[in-house]
Design a protein around this motif. Structure first.
Motif, PDB file in Angstrom:
ATOM      1  N   ASP A  44      -2.270  -2.723   0.403  1.00 53.38           N
ATOM      2  CA  ASP A  44      -2.818  -3.457  -0.736  1.00 53.38           C
ATOM      3  C   ASP A  44      -1.708  -4.087  -1.557  1.00 53.38           C
ATOM      4  OD1 ASP A  44      -5.660  -2.642  -0.414  1.00 53.38           O
ATOM      5  OD2 ASP A  44      -4.814  -0.654  -0.766  1.00 53.38           O
ATOM      6  N   LEU A  45      -0.519  -3.515  -1.441  1.00 51.05           N
ATOM      7  CA  LEU A  45       0.615  -3.957  -2.233  1.00 51.05           C
ATOM      8  C   LEU A  45       1.879  -3.739  -1.416  1.00 51.05           C
ATOM      9  CD1 LEU A  45       1.633  -4.811  -5.063  1.00 51.05           C
ATOM     10  CD2 LEU A  45       1.612  -2.407  -5.682  1.00 51.05           C
ATOM     11  N   ILE A  46       2.764  -4.729  -1.408  1.00 48.97           N
ATOM     12  CA  ILE A  46       4.029  -4.615  -0.690  1.00 48.97           C
ATOM     13  C   ILE A  46       5.156  -4.758  -1.700  1.00 48.97           C
ATOM     14  CG2 ILE A  46       5.517  -5.606   1.081  1.00 48.97           C
ATOM     15  CD1 ILE A  46       2.967  -6.564   2.500  1.00 48.97           C
ATOM     16  N   LEU A  47       6.018  -3.754  -1.728  1.00 50.39           N
ATOM     17  CA  LEU A  47       7.163  -3.750  -2.639  1.00 50.39           C
ATOM     18  C   LEU A  47       8.449  -3.949  -1.844  1.00 50.39           C
ATOM     19  CD1 LEU A  47       6.180  -0.780  -4.980  1.00 50.39           C
ATOM     20  CD2 LEU A  47       5.927  -3.229  -5.398  1.00 50.39           C
ATOM     21  N   PRO A  48       9.456  -4.520  -2.473  1.00 53.33           N
ATOM     22  CA  PRO A  48      10.721  -4.777  -1.765  1.00 53.33           C
ATOM     23  C   PRO A  48      11.452  -3.480  -1.436  1.00 53.33           C
ATOM     24  CG  PRO A  48      10.949  -5.278  -4.086  1.00 53.33           C
ATOM     25  CD  PRO A  48       9.495  -4.966  -3.864  1.00 53.33           C
ATOM     26  N   SER A  49      12.373  -3.584  -0.516  1.00 52.44           N
ATOM     27  CA  SER A  49      13.208  -2.437  -0.166  1.00 52.44           C
ATOM     28  C   SER A  49      14.152  -2.139  -1.335  1.00 52.44           C
ATOM     29  CB  SER A  49      14.008  -2.724   1.101  1.00 52.44           C
ATOM     30  OG  SER A  49      14.943  -3.745   0.851  1.00 52.44           O
ATOM     31  N   PRO A  50      14.691  -0.929  -1.385  1.00 55.32           N
ATOM     32  CA  PRO A  50      15.588  -0.558  -2.489  1.00 55.32           C
ATOM     33  C   PRO A  50      16.835  -1.426  -2.582  1.00 55.32           C
ATOM     34  CG  PRO A  50      14.955   1.375  -1.218  1.00 55.32           C
ATOM     35  CD  PRO A  50      14.430   0.188  -0.492  1.00 55.32           C
TER      36      PRO A  50
END
Length: 92
Positions: A67-73
């Motif tokens: 539902d949501l994609i966040l960037p890598s650290p």
């Protein structure tokens, strides 16, 4: 909701946590707009840590739609800008 952190995997996160995550997302947006690289890095790490803390990891073999994609650290400022919507990284 299912959240993917790029390069790490997915976690299941209750919608009730969105308000808390939006505070960090708003801070991240301000730092990006101001070109505050160290602040951006610090807040991105805090946001991802909070998602890991509040979420329940899904098994690696699970292929649920995110539902949501966040960037890598280790994402750059530009890579995060490319992922942004009008609401930031977190909707709402």
């Amino acid at each position: 909701m299912v959240v993917r952190i790029m390069g790490e995997g997915q976690v299941r996160l209750a919608d009730s946590h969105l308000t808390e995550l939006n505070k960090l997302d708003d801070e991240l947006l301000r730092e990006m707009e101001n070109g505050d690289g160290p602040g951006f890095r610090r807040t991105l790490q805090a946001l991802l840590s909070k998602v890991r803390e509040l979420g329940t990891p899904l098994p690696d073999e699970s292929l649920e739609p995110s539902d949501l994609i966040l960037p890598s650290p280790d994402a750059t400022l530009q890579e995060v800008r490319d992922l942004l919507s009008d609401d930031g990284l977190i909707p709402g």
